[in-house]
Design an enzyme around this catalytic site. Sequence first.
Site, PDB file in Angstrom:
ATOM      1  N   CYS A  31       0.839  -1.219   0.000  1.00  0.00           N
ATOM      2  CA  CYS A  31       0.000   0.000   0.000  1.00  0.00           C
ATOM      3  C   CYS A  31       0.868   1.261   0.000  1.00  0.00           C
ATOM      4  O   CYS A  31       1.523   1.566   0.994  1.00  0.00           O
ATOM      5  CB  CYS A  31      -0.910  -0.052   1.229  1.00  0.00           C
ATOM      6  SG  CYS A  31      -1.750   1.481   1.621  1.00  0.00           S
ATOM      7  N   CYS A  34      -0.014   3.879   2.650  1.00  0.00           N
ATOM      8  CA  CYS A  34       0.413   3.397   3.968  1.00  0.00           C
ATOM      9  C   CYS A  34       1.874   3.764   4.216  1.00  0.00           C
ATOM     10  O   CYS A  34       2.240   4.208   5.312  1.00  0.00           O
ATOM     11  CB  CYS A  34       0.260   1.880   4.071  1.00  0.00           C
ATOM     12  SG  CYS A  34      -1.424   1.273   3.897  1.00  0.00           S
TER      13      CYS A  34
END
Length: 107
Positions: A31, A34
Amino acid sequence: MGVTEIKSFEQFKEVIGGSKPTIIDFWATWCGPCKMISPIFEKISDTPVGEKLGFYKVDVDDQEQITQELGIRAMPTFVVFKDGDKIDTVVGADPAKLQAAISKYGA
């Protein structure tokens, strides 16, 4: 205090059951957002608010039972718990929203 990784469902239940508010970062290695917000989350955990809140992270791919129980569908998702109850959620890599939630419960 830093950020502690949750490595089991049992540890998760123990962490969220306390009276101290706890914020958990649900993230994934693949991600991009993230990876962008993770250093910010880590930096905040090392400030004085880290004494008032528990800071944890859960890899959604490694801990599917936790992810499914909470219905996590987007990464990153930050969830605040107190006394075993989910009391707030911040979805997405928005530093301002994350800081607002941390300030709200770490005051």
